[in-house]
Structures are given as C-alpha cells and as structure tokens.
Design an enzyme around this catalytic site. Structure first.
Site, PDB file in Angstrom:
ATOM      1  N   LEU A 114     -15.819  -8.305 -30.158  1.00 17.05           N
ATOM      2  CA  LEU A 114     -15.541  -6.902 -29.868  1.00 17.05           C
ATOM      3  C   LEU A 114     -14.434  -6.789 -28.829  1.00 17.05           C
ATOM      4  CD1 LEU A 114     -19.279  -5.954 -29.629  1.00 17.05           C
ATOM      5  CD2 LEU A 114     -17.731  -4.924 -31.290  1.00 17.05           C
ATOM      6  N   ARG A 172      -5.927  -2.346 -16.402  1.00 10.54           N
ATOM      7  CA  ARG A 172      -5.881  -2.860 -15.035  1.00 10.54           C
ATOM      8  C   ARG A 172      -5.011  -4.102 -14.912  1.00 10.54           C
ATOM      9  NH1 ARG A 172     -11.105  -3.462 -11.305  1.00 10.54           N
ATOM     10  NH2 ARG A 172     -10.318  -1.506 -10.453  1.00 10.54           N
ATOM     11  N   GLU A 180     -17.659  -1.506 -37.120  1.00 13.73           N
ATOM     12  CA  GLU A 180     -18.574  -1.360 -35.989  1.00 13.73           C
ATOM     13  C   GLU A 180     -17.844  -0.842 -34.757  1.00 13.73           C
ATOM     14  OE1 GLU A 180     -21.351  -3.858 -32.815  1.00 13.73           O
ATOM     15  OE2 GLU A 180     -20.322  -4.953 -34.416  1.00 13.73           O
ATOM     16  N   ASP A 208      -6.141 -11.965 -26.033  1.00 16.55           N
ATOM     17  CA  ASP A 208      -6.438 -11.369 -24.731  1.00 16.55           C
ATOM     18  C   ASP A 208      -5.762 -12.191 -23.638  1.00 16.55           C
ATOM     19  OD1 ASP A 208      -7.498 -10.032 -22.580  1.00 16.55           O
ATOM     20  OD2 ASP A 208      -9.526 -10.811 -22.812  1.00 16.55           O
ATOM     21  N   ASP A 238      -5.251 -12.194 -19.395  1.00 16.98           N
ATOM     22  CA  ASP A 238      -5.805 -11.614 -18.178  1.00 16.98           C
ATOM     23  C   ASP A 238      -5.179 -12.298 -16.970  1.00 16.98           C
ATOM     24  OD1 ASP A 238      -7.514 -10.879 -15.989  1.00 16.98           O
ATOM     25  OD2 ASP A 238      -9.073 -10.373 -17.437  1.00 16.98           O
ATOM     26  N   CYS A 277       3.470 -10.046 -10.193  1.00 14.17           N
ATOM     27  CA  CYS A 277       2.616 -10.877 -11.052  1.00 14.17           C
ATOM     28  C   CYS A 277       2.493 -10.325 -12.466  1.00 14.17           C
ATOM     29  CB  CYS A 277       1.240 -11.099 -10.434  1.00 14.17           C
ATOM     30  SG  CYS A 277       0.318  -9.629  -9.982  1.00 14.17           S
ATOM     31  N   CYS A 308      -1.079 -11.553  -5.492  1.00 20.44           N
ATOM     32  CA  CYS A 308      -2.351 -10.854  -5.700  1.00 20.44           C
ATOM     33  C   CYS A 308      -3.391 -11.845  -6.199  1.00 20.44           C
ATOM     34  CB  CYS A 308      -2.194  -9.724  -6.740  1.00 20.44           C
ATOM     35  SG  CYS A 308      -0.894  -8.521  -6.390  1.00 20.44           S
TER      36      CYS A 308
END
Length: 528
Positions: free
Chosen positions: A405, A248, A130, A195, A197, A217, A208
């Site tokens: 996903l 990002r 997919e 993941d 972040d 950071c 930040c």
C-alpha cells in the site's frame, strides 16, 4: 549488483480486466474491519507477508502500524479519541474541520478516479481497487472499494480520514473478501512503485536529520528522481511515470504503464534489484564495489551524478570536513601510501574543505607519494565513492510486492500540512518541497479569491480530462472556476490532468490494437 532482468523480459501476463464489476456494498453494510495488525493476516492469500512490507513507511513515526481497538464503519463520524488517556491514538496535526474542507473543496476525486480507472467509464480497474483509510483517531480501515468516483468522494468526505493509501486491483471486489474461499481473491494489477526517503541519507547529510529537510539535502531526492526516472524510461521502456512528493521528506514513483501494472512479483523484485546499489547500513566496509567495466546503467548514472557530487556532497554538505567522514573517505581509497600522505596533510589543516580534500587525492597521487599506486584502481575507487554518496537509496521492499500500500497523491501530510503533489521530472531541479502549499494556505487563498470576485463564481464539480472543450473555456465564459483553480494547487492539478490524458490516450491505443488483432486473426508475440 545483480542485473538479473533485462527490459525485454518485462512482459505483461494475461489480461485480467474483462470481468463484470459488482456493486460495492454501502458503508453501513460493511462488517467489522480489523486495524492494520489484524488486517495484515488477511483472506487474500497474503497471510505470510510481514506487515512492514505492505505499507509506505515514510511516516511510521506519526502513524502507528496498529490500533489497540477494533473499528466499525458506521454512518456516523468516527469516535473521538480518549483525550484523558495519553496512550490512546491522538488526532493528527491538521484539525478535522480543515481536513473536511479540503476534501469538499480541493481534493481532485474525479481525476484520481480517471487515473486509477484508466478511463472515464467505471471499470474493475477502479471498482476492485483497495483503498485503506487512516481515520482521525488513527484507526485503520482496509479493503475499502468504490464502484464510481461519486461513491468514492462521498465516503471519503463522510469518513474524513487523515490520509488514505492505494493498494492493488483484486480479482474480485475486496469488500467481498469474507465471502471468498481461500485463494479466490488475488491481486491482479498494481502500479510499479518506488519510495525514496531522506532518512536513509542520514549518514551522509550534514544539514538535517530524521524528519527535517532543507534545500541542501533535498538535492539527494532530485538526484534519485533523475537516475531512477532515466533508467525506467531508457532501460525498461516505461513512459507513464508519476513522481509524487510525500509531503515531508521523500518522494514516490508510480509507474502506470499497463505493462508495469501487470508485472508479477518476481519481475518487480528483479527490477528493484536492478536499480538497487547501496549495500549495508554501517559505516564500516564498502557499500559500493562494482565490477569493471561498468554496466551501462551505472556508467550513465555516474555521468548524471558527478555534478551533484561536486555541488551537494563536496560543497553544500561539506561531507568530508569532519574527522569521522574524512576517515571514512580514506578507508575507501585503495593505496596505503596515498592514505598516509593524505592523513598527514589533512591533519595539519583541520579546517580543510571537502572540495579541497577531494582535489588532494589526485594532486598527491601525481607527486608519487606511493610507489605502488595503481591509477586505474584509484579511478575505480573514486567512482565507487561518488556513487556511494549520491546514488538513490531506495526502500526496495516497497517495489517488490503488488500488495504493498502506498500513500495516495494529493492527500495531506499531517505533520507538515502540505499536499502530496506531483513532481514533473522534466523540471525536477526547480521543485522546492518547502514551497509546496499547505492545506490552510489553500483554504485562505480560496477565501481571498472569493473576496476579490464577489460575483458568485464558485467552484464546480471536476471535469473529465478528455473534455477538451471544457478544458479550454476560461473563467469569464462558459463555466465557473473550480476551487483549486483559485489557489497555488492549480499547476499541480493541471500537471496531473495532463499526465492522465497521456495515459488514457495510450490505453485507448492498446485496446484498439488488441481489438484489431482479434478481428483480423492476428497473433501477439510468443512469450516464454
């Protein structure tokens, strides 16, 4: 911290990739596709899954999870957003012409195909995979699939999405889901993904916040990659782990070993739990409270993280300089008498640095300020503090379900314009997210190269990673340069190609061993 799974327990289930690949219907044959909210309750047996558990949430502030209108795939470009209505979905930061030029000239479609297909001959590993496309007006198309690399490339160029995500391999073509009865279409394989972040570090980074990052950071991501990559390789025996910059403020890991791709959800949850440590989101209470002796994974992680704590937490971030974090540090120490002495010392020196405050803990402990001080408890507390301020903060929900996903490598982050490039974990210390090329920079580099080389040496279709003769030919000889080779994207694509070559080599070895076992009547190990 639960350690409910051991590396020896992570075994693949039965093989699912022997079925015949059906042709994917054309875009014109595809029925109406609901946006993300409607698609979350799908016909693939996952209707009970929460929407936020299915998507990479690195960019939730830029990509709403739903659209107010249904979207139809058509042969014409997607409709323009309603600019008169400020509440309507607005275009992304990278204009459509620039995005189209990127897909036409730079995106490594064939290499991405070979990575997901696990070979150069089309198979269900790619055909039943997919893809979910975010269009330029933020409409969301799920359950897209492609039989070949060429069909994949043509449809992406035609739709010109702002980005796209990669989902699982299903038991049948996901475009046929509406013809399937309930439960017939099931996810059968997906890379084990992670993941990280930087927004999850906002309570401990001082330089930040939110979507902003700097080299100070970014060190938290560097630490996380080192710890997680080491654990996956040494504790679970995985070899093919690709780290990708999110564009990002974060990074994703794709564990691509066949054993990892075939893990059921309960094994994925167990591995995520094994790697998870930081508990709770508030400032109150300990977020790390480990039993002693330390688990070998924690002991090894502590060795990796100690130098980073000294450099990043104490020096670059100067985390404990302010009164709030200074009080937080004292609350994590086990002795009241020592705490009172430290509070008095720091109160008389309000500008004292974090490095000095950390050193004060041991120096005051040695002076006997507390008659009840337990040195072993103090050492344990300091180790827990180091881990709380440096250990990876994973979005573990991303890792727990096969159907999740995740943003594709090499797409463009619309907020920064940067390419989501691979990160070599062997050289992670030198990776600088702020030097990753932007799409406009890359297109300018092509123009500059062409202006300096007016002989017409323009880009060609990507070659197979297994074709060593083509790989070794130079720009002056038997082939024309591809456009990416004229740009600063080249080292990232080259690394991707080498990663794929290693993965495909192992895939062939596994298939050959299984064939030999079948021919000779050999047996595989018993699974329980």
């Amino acid at each position: 911290m639960p350690h409910s799974v051991t590396p020896d327990e992570v075994d693949p289930p039965a093989k699912h990739d022997e079925e015949v690949l059906p042709d994917a219907p054309t875009a014109e044959e595809t029925d109406e596709v609901k946006p993300a909210v409607t698609a979350a309750v799908s016909q693939n047996g996952t209707g009970g899954v929460k929407l936020e558990e299915m998507f990479d949430d690195d960019d939730d502030d830029e990509f709403p999870a739903s659209s107010a209108v249904d979207v139809k795939m058509a042969s014409s470009p997607p409709p323009a957003p309603d600019m008169a209505n400020p509440s309507a979905p607005q275009p992304t930061g990278v204009d459509t012409d620039t995005m189209l030029a990127f897909y036409q000239r730079l995106f490594p479609f064939r290499y991405l195909f070979q990575w997901l297909n696990h070979g150069i001959i089309p198979s269900p590993d790619f055909g039943n995979r997919e893809f979910a496309l975010t269009l330029q007006n933020d409409a969301y198309l799920r359950y897209q699939s492609y039989a070949t690399a060429d069909l994949f490339r043509k449809d992406i160029i035609r739709m010109n999405p702002s980005r796209f995500e990669i989902g699982p391999v299903y038991s049948t073509n996901p475009r046929d889901r509406k013809t399937m009865k309930g439960g017939q279409m099931k996810p059968v394989a997906k890379e084990l993904v992670f993941d990280i972040d930087l927004t999850d570090y906002d309570d401990i980074r001082t330089c930040c916040s939110k979507a902003n990052i700097c080299w100070k950071c970014w060190s938290f991501i560097t630490m996380a990659i080192k710890v997680i990559d080491t654990a996956l390789r040494e504790d679970f025996g995985f070899e093919h782990i690709m780290w990708v910059y999110s564009g990002r403020r974060g990074a994703h890991a794709w564990v691509c070993d066949k054993r990892a791709r075939n893990l059921p959800d309960d094994r994925r949850r167990a591995i995520a739990g094994y790697l998870d440590l930081i508990r709770g989101g508030s400032q109150s209470g300990k977020k790390v409270n480990l039993k002693r002796p330390l688990h070998p994974h924690m002991s090894r992680s502590l060795d990796i993280l100690k130098p980073h704590f000294a450099q990043t937490t104490l020096n670059d971030q100067n985390t404990f300089a302010g009164p709030e974090q200074s009080d937080r540090l004292l609350s994590l120490l086990p002795d009241k008498g020592l705490n009172d002495a430290l509070r008095k010392k720091w109160g008389s020196s309000p500008d004292r640095s974090s490095t000095n405050k950390w050193a004060d803990i041991d120096s005051l402990a040695k002076t006997g300020k507390s008659s009840h001080l337990n040195t072993s408890s103090l050492l344990d507390a300091k180790q827990d503090i180091v881990l709380e301020y440096t250990y990876p903060r994973l979005d573990s929900e991303v890792s727990k379900k096969m159907i999740h996903l995740l943003k594709s490598p090499f797409v463009i982050h619309p907020g920064t314009g940067r390419v989501c490039v691979p990160i070599d974990p062997r050289n992670v210390e030198n990776f600088d997210p702020l030097s990753v090329p932007t799409v406009t920079q890359l297109l300018s580099e092509i123009d500059a190269w062409d202006a300096e080389h007016p002989s017409g040496n323009t880009g060609t279709e990507a070659m197979d990673v297994e074709d060593s003769a083509l790989n070794e030919s130079d720009a002056k000889g038997s082939r024309k340069l591809q456009d990416y080779e004229k740009t600063s994207l080249k080292p990232y694509v080259d690394y991707f190609r080498s990663f794929i070559a290693s993965l495909l080599k192992d895939e062939r070895t596994v298939k050959r061993e299984r064939t030999e076992e079948t021919v000779t009547g050999g047996t595989t190990k018993m699974e329980f």
